[in-house]
Design a protein around this motif. Sequence first.
Motif, PDB file in Angstrom:
ATOM      1  N   PHE A 118     -29.249  17.411 -17.648  1.00  0.00           N
ATOM      2  CA  PHE A 118     -28.861  16.000 -17.607  1.00  0.00           C
ATOM      3  C   PHE A 118     -29.915  15.093 -18.248  1.00  0.00           C
ATOM      4  O   PHE A 118     -29.588  13.986 -18.689  1.00  0.00           O
ATOM      5  CB  PHE A 118     -28.587  15.571 -16.163  1.00  0.00           C
ATOM      6  CG  PHE A 118     -27.277  16.071 -15.635  1.00  0.00           C
ATOM      7  CD1 PHE A 118     -26.096  15.742 -16.276  1.00  0.00           C
ATOM      8  CD2 PHE A 118     -27.218  16.883 -14.519  1.00  0.00           C
ATOM      9  CE1 PHE A 118     -24.873  16.210 -15.803  1.00  0.00           C
ATOM     10  CE2 PHE A 118     -26.008  17.348 -14.035  1.00  0.00           C
ATOM     11  CZ  PHE A 118     -24.825  17.019 -14.678  1.00  0.00           C
ATOM     12  N   TRP A 131     -28.869  15.357 -21.689  1.00  0.00           N
ATOM     13  CA  TRP A 131     -27.606  14.613 -21.760  1.00  0.00           C
ATOM     14  C   TRP A 131     -27.870  13.141 -22.039  1.00  0.00           C
ATOM     15  O   TRP A 131     -27.157  12.494 -22.805  1.00  0.00           O
ATOM     16  CB  TRP A 131     -26.877  14.804 -20.429  1.00  0.00           C
ATOM     17  CG  TRP A 131     -25.575  14.087 -20.241  1.00  0.00           C
ATOM     18  CD1 TRP A 131     -25.399  12.729 -20.099  1.00  0.00           C
ATOM     19  CD2 TRP A 131     -24.267  14.663 -20.141  1.00  0.00           C
ATOM     20  NE1 TRP A 131     -24.075  12.440 -19.906  1.00  0.00           N
ATOM     21  CE2 TRP A 131     -23.346  13.604 -19.930  1.00  0.00           C
ATOM     22  CE3 TRP A 131     -23.780  15.963 -20.185  1.00  0.00           C
ATOM     23  CZ2 TRP A 131     -21.976  13.815 -19.772  1.00  0.00           C
ATOM     24  CZ3 TRP A 131     -22.417  16.171 -20.024  1.00  0.00           C
ATOM     25  CH2 TRP A 131     -21.538  15.109 -19.833  1.00  0.00           C
ATOM     26  N   ASN A 132     -28.921  12.606 -21.412  1.00  0.00           N
ATOM     27  CA  ASN A 132     -29.198  11.172 -21.512  1.00  0.00           C
ATOM     28  C   ASN A 132     -30.366  10.834 -22.437  1.00  0.00           C
ATOM     29  O   ASN A 132     -30.850   9.700 -22.427  1.00  0.00           O
ATOM     30  CB  ASN A 132     -29.476  10.609 -20.112  1.00  0.00           C
ATOM     31  CG  ASN A 132     -28.249  10.609 -19.242  1.00  0.00           C
ATOM     32  OD1 ASN A 132     -27.278   9.914 -19.512  1.00  0.00           O
ATOM     33  ND2 ASN A 132     -28.268  11.422 -18.186  1.00  0.00           N
ATOM     34  N   GLY A 190     -26.899  20.071 -22.871  1.00  0.00           N
ATOM     35  CA  GLY A 190     -26.587  18.751 -22.322  1.00  0.00           C
ATOM     36  C   GLY A 190     -26.546  17.680 -23.390  1.00  0.00           C
ATOM     37  O   GLY A 190     -25.753  16.732 -23.301  1.00  0.00           O
ATOM     38  N   THR A 234     -25.823  10.704 -13.496  1.00  0.00           N
ATOM     39  CA  THR A 234     -26.362  11.997 -13.930  1.00  0.00           C
ATOM     40  C   THR A 234     -27.886  12.054 -13.804  1.00  0.00           C
ATOM     41  O   THR A 234     -28.446  13.108 -13.492  1.00  0.00           O
ATOM     42  CB  THR A 234     -25.946  12.282 -15.382  1.00  0.00           C
ATOM     43  OG1 THR A 234     -26.249  11.143 -16.201  1.00  0.00           O
ATOM     44  CG2 THR A 234     -24.466  12.559 -15.472  1.00  0.00           C
TER      45      THR A 234
END
Length: 471
Positions: free
Chosen positions: A90, A93-94, A217, A252
């Motif tokens: 995550f 992901w970000n 991610g 997340t």
Amino acid sequence: MSNSNSSLDDVEKDVGLARNKEVDADEPHLTEEQEDLREAGQPTFIELDCDASNGSPLENVASAKPSINNIKSVPNGGLRAWLQVLGSFFLFWNTWGIINTFGVYQTYYETGLLSSSSPSDISWIGSMQAFLLMFVGTITGPIYDAGYVRYLLLGGSVLVVFGQMMLSLCHEYWQVFLAQAVCIGIGAGCLFVPAVAILSTYFSTKIATATGLAAAGSSLGGVVYPIVFYKLQPSIGFAWATRAIGFMMLATLIVSNSVMRVRVLPAGRRRFLDLTAFKEPAYVLFVAGSFFAFMGLYAPFFYAQSYAIETGIANPDLAFYLLSIINAASTFGRIIPGYVGDIIGPLNMIVPCSMLTGILCFCLISARSIASVIVVLALYGLFSGTLVSLPPTIYVHLTKNRAVIGTRMGMGFAITSVGLLVGTPISGAILNATGHFSYVWAFGGALTVFGTLLIMAARVAQGGFNIMKKV
């Protein structure tokens, strides 16, 4: 009496020699790499001062403090270790996921919010975001080593979410630049170091696999966020579509902050520079290759949608999904090469994948139908994923002293970040000057191929010309 003692000593020596011979006979032959791992796996020692009261000599004792060099103690699995992969997933992901999403903003800005700005000017927002992600990571490295990991995770999470929320209030170029490029970029840079560094303390033999799963991610974030923005923006507007993504980022990142824990820290604080690295040909060639490869890598990520719309290859509804197609395919390009890289070596894995990435960028020049564009972009995403997931593992393999892995990785990422910073704005300037996307694809492909040739030279410098050797 003295004769009996000397005889006893002789017997003990003979027994000791016999035992040593038996051990040597039973011990299997170890390769040079296995010897290095065994030496690194020994516990670190501290030297105790001699006791002045009784004059006892100095002696070496095993340090009670966990050592980052003790490879034998690395879990390489277990619930806690895989939770770190989830948390790192995550974080990617970000961080990289946000970078991979910028293409949808690039297209929207060109036709909407920032239509008065040129494509080159708009691309500076995304390139600065990517630059700060990697460059800030080199600065926050010593903060990580000092034990302030929780502050990095919390501070980076706040900055990323805050920047996304502030983006929803922006109306002018400078506002967008501060919120999306600077604020989110700095926050992502704070998160990137823990995402990579924590995994390296939980995995050794499975490090490429773990990093590949975590790096997936970034691909899935790059799939989900563009679709969310495209579906919500027409119905609820730019502001609330951007806020919706911000709330997803918040949810997340709470997971990452909840599960990620540091297992062991380096014995001392990380230096910003390790100039001895530039005396090693393999390291220098790999850093130079990464610089040029990343300079050309993101041209399709930023301009594929505009290319499909402006040339009439696809209508806007379908063109908006091209970025998600690249990122979806890139998911497999992070996981599968990571697994295979643990078997054949990460440098052996990255060279052919990076070369195919550059060739596929050239193929976009002749892609004139939506079917051919989708196929090329899907393959591009598949093979380009290795350039994001494997470099951290390669830096580990290129560094014998594990205590300076962070320093050398930070130096490499700092240099690579400059290529990220200037690559897509140059592509935008080429597009402005020529009006043809073919020159953009040629520019990106040429840089990626040239970078791959340098990485190939790094592989030869590290492992020689034997293509069967694991490097």
